[in-house]
Write a protein that holds these residues in place. Structure first.
Motif, PDB file in Angstrom:
ATOM      1  N   CYS A   1       0.831  -1.209   0.000  1.00  0.00           N
ATOM      2  CA  CYS A   1       0.000   0.000   0.000  1.00  0.00           C
ATOM      3  C   CYS A   1       0.864   1.256   0.000  1.00  0.00           C
ATOM      4  N   GLY A   2       2.055   1.152   0.602  1.00  0.00           N
ATOM      5  CA  GLY A   2       2.929   2.313   0.659  1.00  0.00           C
ATOM      6  C   GLY A   2       3.691   2.595  -0.620  1.00  0.00           C
ATOM      7  N   VAL A   3       3.689   1.655  -1.563  1.00  0.00           N
ATOM      8  CA  VAL A   3       4.476   1.829  -2.791  1.00  0.00           C
ATOM      9  C   VAL A   3       3.814   2.812  -3.751  1.00  0.00           C
ATOM     10  N   GLY A   4       2.506   2.662  -3.967  1.00  0.00           N
ATOM     11  CA  GLY A   4       1.814   3.487  -4.955  1.00  0.00           C
ATOM     12  C   GLY A   4       1.966   4.988  -4.744  1.00  0.00           C
ATOM     13  N   PRO A   5       1.683   5.498  -3.536  1.00  0.00           N
ATOM     14  CA  PRO A   5       1.840   6.935  -3.312  1.00  0.00           C
ATOM     15  C   PRO A   5       3.273   7.423  -3.519  1.00  0.00           C
ATOM     16  N   GLN A   6       4.250   6.662  -3.006  1.00  0.00           N
ATOM     17  CA  GLN A   6       5.643   7.085  -3.125  1.00  0.00           C
ATOM     18  C   GLN A   6       6.104   7.053  -4.578  1.00  0.00           C
ATOM     19  N   LEU A   7       5.675   6.040  -5.327  1.00  0.00           N
ATOM     20  CA  LEU A   7       6.027   5.964  -6.742  1.00  0.00           C
ATOM     21  C   LEU A   7       5.470   7.159  -7.499  1.00  0.00           C
ATOM     22  N   GLY A   8       4.208   7.490  -7.246  1.00  0.00           N
ATOM     23  CA  GLY A   8       3.625   8.661  -7.896  1.00  0.00           C
ATOM     24  C   GLY A   8       4.319   9.953  -7.499  1.00  0.00           C
TER      25      GLY A   8
ATOM     26  N   HIS B   1       2.261  -2.505   4.269  1.00  0.00           N
ATOM     27  CA  HIS B   1       1.071  -3.056   3.627  1.00  0.00           C
ATOM     28  C   HIS B   1      -0.187  -2.274   4.018  1.00  0.00           C
ATOM     29  N   ALA B   2      -0.104  -1.462   5.032  1.00  0.00           N
ATOM     30  CA  ALA B   2      -1.207  -0.597   5.474  1.00  0.00           C
ATOM     31  C   ALA B   2      -0.618   0.428   6.442  1.00  0.00           C
ATOM     32  N   PHE B   3      -1.449   1.343   6.925  1.00  0.00           N
ATOM     33  CA  PHE B   3      -1.036   2.389   7.860  1.00  0.00           C
ATOM     34  C   PHE B   3      -0.053   3.383   7.241  1.00  0.00           C
ATOM     35  N   GLU B   4       0.054   3.402   5.920  1.00  0.00           N
ATOM     36  CA  GLU B   4       0.980   4.359   5.294  1.00  0.00           C
ATOM     37  C   GLU B   4       0.530   5.798   5.512  1.00  0.00           C
ATOM     38  N   GLU B   5      -0.789   6.021   5.621  1.00  0.00           N
ATOM     39  CA  GLU B   5      -1.284   7.376   5.863  1.00  0.00           C
ATOM     40  C   GLU B   5      -1.014   7.812   7.295  1.00  0.00           C
ATOM     41  N   TYR B   6      -1.131   6.851   8.233  1.00  0.00           N
ATOM     42  CA  TYR B   6      -0.797   7.189   9.616  1.00  0.00           C
ATOM     43  C   TYR B   6       0.690   7.510   9.738  1.00  0.00           C
ATOM     44  N   ASP B   7       1.534   6.693   9.140  1.00  0.00           N
ATOM     45  CA  ASP B   7       2.980   6.920   9.203  1.00  0.00           C
ATOM     46  C   ASP B   7       3.335   8.308   8.663  1.00  0.00           C
ATOM     47  N   LEU B   8       2.749   8.685   7.534  1.00  0.00           N
ATOM     48  CA  LEU B   8       2.992  10.023   6.987  1.00  0.00           C
ATOM     49  C   LEU B   8       2.497  11.085   7.959  1.00  0.00           C
ATOM     50  N   GLY B   9       1.305  10.871   8.512  1.00  0.00           N
ATOM     51  CA  GLY B   9       0.740  11.859   9.429  1.00  0.00           C
ATOM     52  C   GLY B   9       1.587  12.086  10.656  1.00  0.00           C
ATOM     53  N   VAL B  10       2.088  10.999  11.270  1.00  0.00           N
ATOM     54  CA  VAL B  10       2.873  11.167  12.488  1.00  0.00           C
ATOM     55  C   VAL B  10       4.216  11.828  12.177  1.00  0.00           C
ATOM     56  N   ARG B  11       4.796  11.548  11.011  1.00  0.00           N
ATOM     57  CA  ARG B  11       6.054  12.206  10.657  1.00  0.00           C
ATOM     58  C   ARG B  11       5.839  13.701  10.408  1.00  0.00           C
TER      59      ARG B  11
ATOM     60  N   PHE C   1      -4.264 -12.837   2.459  1.00  0.00           N
ATOM     61  CA  PHE C   1      -3.487 -13.231   1.283  1.00  0.00           C
ATOM     62  C   PHE C   1      -2.779 -12.052   0.624  1.00  0.00           C
ATOM     63  N   SER C   2      -3.258 -10.823   0.836  1.00  0.00           N
ATOM     64  CA  SER C   2      -2.582  -9.651   0.282  1.00  0.00           C
ATOM     65  C   SER C   2      -1.447  -9.151   1.168  1.00  0.00           C
ATOM     66  N   GLY C   3      -1.316  -9.731   2.369  1.00  0.00           N
ATOM     67  CA  GLY C   3      -0.236  -9.339   3.271  1.00  0.00           C
ATOM     68  C   GLY C   3      -0.578  -8.205   4.215  1.00  0.00           C
ATOM     69  N   ARG C   4      -1.808  -7.716   4.184  1.00  0.00           N
ATOM     70  CA  ARG C   4      -2.163  -6.573   5.030  1.00  0.00           C
ATOM     71  C   ARG C   4      -2.148  -6.924   6.513  1.00  0.00           C
ATOM     72  N   PHE C   5      -2.298  -8.207   6.853  1.00  0.00           N
ATOM     73  CA  PHE C   5      -2.281  -8.583   8.268  1.00  0.00           C
ATOM     74  C   PHE C   5      -0.895  -8.378   8.883  1.00  0.00           C
ATOM     75  N   LEU C   6       0.126  -8.162   8.044  1.00  0.00           N
ATOM     76  CA  LEU C   6       1.477  -7.894   8.545  1.00  0.00           C
ATOM     77  C   LEU C   6       1.671  -6.444   8.983  1.00  0.00           C
ATOM     78  N   SER C   7       0.698  -5.599   8.673  1.00  0.00           N
ATOM     79  CA  SER C   7       0.925  -4.155   8.728  1.00  0.00           C
ATOM     80  C   SER C   7       1.177  -3.605  10.130  1.00  0.00           C
ATOM     81  N   SER C   8       0.576  -4.187  11.164  1.00  0.00           N
ATOM     82  CA  SER C   8       0.810  -3.639  12.504  1.00  0.00           C
ATOM     83  C   SER C   8       2.269  -3.826  12.918  1.00  0.00           C
ATOM     84  N   GLY C   9       2.849  -4.994  12.602  1.00  0.00           N
ATOM     85  CA  GLY C   9       4.266  -5.216  12.894  1.00  0.00           C
ATOM     86  C   GLY C   9       5.166  -4.350  12.040  1.00  0.00           C
ATOM     87  N   GLU C  10       4.799  -4.187  10.772  1.00  0.00           N
ATOM     88  CA  GLU C  10       5.584  -3.320   9.882  1.00  0.00           C
ATOM     89  C   GLU C  10       5.555  -1.880  10.368  1.00  0.00           C
ATOM     90  N   LEU C  11       4.387  -1.439  10.841  1.00  0.00           N
ATOM     91  CA  LEU C  11       4.289  -0.081  11.379  1.00  0.00           C
ATOM     92  C   LEU C  11       5.154   0.076  12.622  1.00  0.00           C
TER      93      LEU C  11
END
Length: 331
Positions: free
Chosen positions: A68-75, A172-182, A216-226
């Motif tokens: 989920c974090g790739v698309g915004p950064q690529l654009g 895989h998720a929380f990319e908007e939160y990560d941007l917001g907190v930074r 199956f899309s990997g989004r369940f990994l997102s809390s640990g990735e965050l």
């Protein structure tokens, strides 16, 4: 200088991308603007449809890097606008919101981003129903300062450059939160308007089907990735306070550790069965719905498993340029 860049992130959105692009082009009318379709290696006709319009179209080179974090950064890599809006490929943008958001960013230099109300067009599952309730609570006050702009927002490029990158490509998720907190860590404000920002045509799938899709899309990994991202950017304390699923995931592990310990000291089978039933009973009483209780408890446990797996996943530097190919250059 280009006033506004609208980045449309897509993955197999042939049914929706045409309307998303048309709404974005209508929103930049009257401004020096650009629309960039940032595609995560779609396998349908998304890219072919996008090239019919006066847009830039860039495609992720390696499909294994989809996040989920790739698309915004690529654009963002290919954008030039003073202000940048991130739009999902299954959304239609409201031009009136963009006009008001630009006016706020022009006048209030401490504001780093402006978001609006997300109008959900489908309510097929419990996740979307919960999301609608959260947005409704947030709409009670205009120009509300918020932690992040879930569902998209218009951001100030200068503020993004100060924090190093737009979107963490590892998430895989929380990319908007990560941007917001930074952004907030650098003194930027994020404000939410009562205005409708987009119509959102989300997944046409039921509650349980969507849950398996998350797995199956990997989004369940997102809390640990965050959590890993928080360690890298030193905002762990804020994650515990502001992202509910992180302490829940850790709490699930602590809960079962205690249950196993008590079971080993007494009678394992009765203790473990009681430990399994207790959260379901409590949530059924609280929500007045067995279905919602089962969904909530299962989601917590999947998130806890993903939390552990996500922490262990290797990270690449978030600001590293994403490999891509330009299918259609700027109009």
């Amino acid at each position: 200088m280009i006033k506004i860049s609208i980045i449309i992130k897509t993955l197999n959105e042939e049914a929706n991308v045409e309307k998303a692009i048309e709404s974005a082009l209508a929103a930049i009318a009257g401004y020096e603007g650009e629309v960039i379709v940032s595609d995560s290696a779609s396998t349908d006709r998304t890219v072919a449809i996008a090239t019919r319009f006066p847009t830039s179209v860039v495609v992720l080179e390696d499909a294994s890097e989809r996040r989920c974090g790739v698309g915004p950064q690529l654009g963002f890599q290919h954008s030039k606008g003073e202000y940048v809006y991130i739009l999902d490929g299954d959304m239609e943008l409201n031009a009136g919101f963009i006009k008001r958001a630009i006016a706020i960013l022009d006048e209030q230099k401490e504001v780093a981003g402006v978001g609006g109300y997300i109008h959900e067009m489908r309510t097929d599952n419990l996740e979307l129903q919960g999301r609608i309730k959260r947005f409704q609570r947030a709409r009670r006050k205009d120009l509300l300062d918020v932690d992040c702009l879930n569902g998209g927002g218009l951001y100030r490029r200068a503020a993004i450059l100060r924090v190093g990158y737009f979107s963490d490509r590892n998430l895989h998720a929380f990319e908007e939160y990560d941007l917001g907190v930074r952004l907030r860590s650098e003194g930027g404000r994020l404000v939410l308007l009562e205005d409708k920002a987009v119509d959102h045509f989300s997944y046409a799938m039921g509650t349980w089907q969507l849950l398996w899709h998350r797995i199956f899309s990997g989004r369940f990994l997102s809390s640990g990735e965050l959590f890993r991202a928080a360690l890298a950017s030193q905002y762990v304390g804020r994650v515990f306070r502001e992202v509910r699923i992180v302490p829940i995931s850790i709490g699930v592990w602590a809960y079962w550790a205690c249950a196993v310990l008590v079971g080993l000291l007494t009678q394992p089978a009765p203790v473990l069965l009681t430990a399994l039933a207790m959260p379901i009973v409590v949530m059924t009483v609280r929500t007045k719905s067995l279905n919602l209780a089962l969904f909530s408890v299962l989601t917590w446990h999947l998130s806890a498993a993903g939390f552990a797996a996500g922490i262990l996943k290797k990270r690449c530097p978030p600001a590293t340029p994403i490999r891509s190919r330009v299918v259609q250059p700027a109009a």
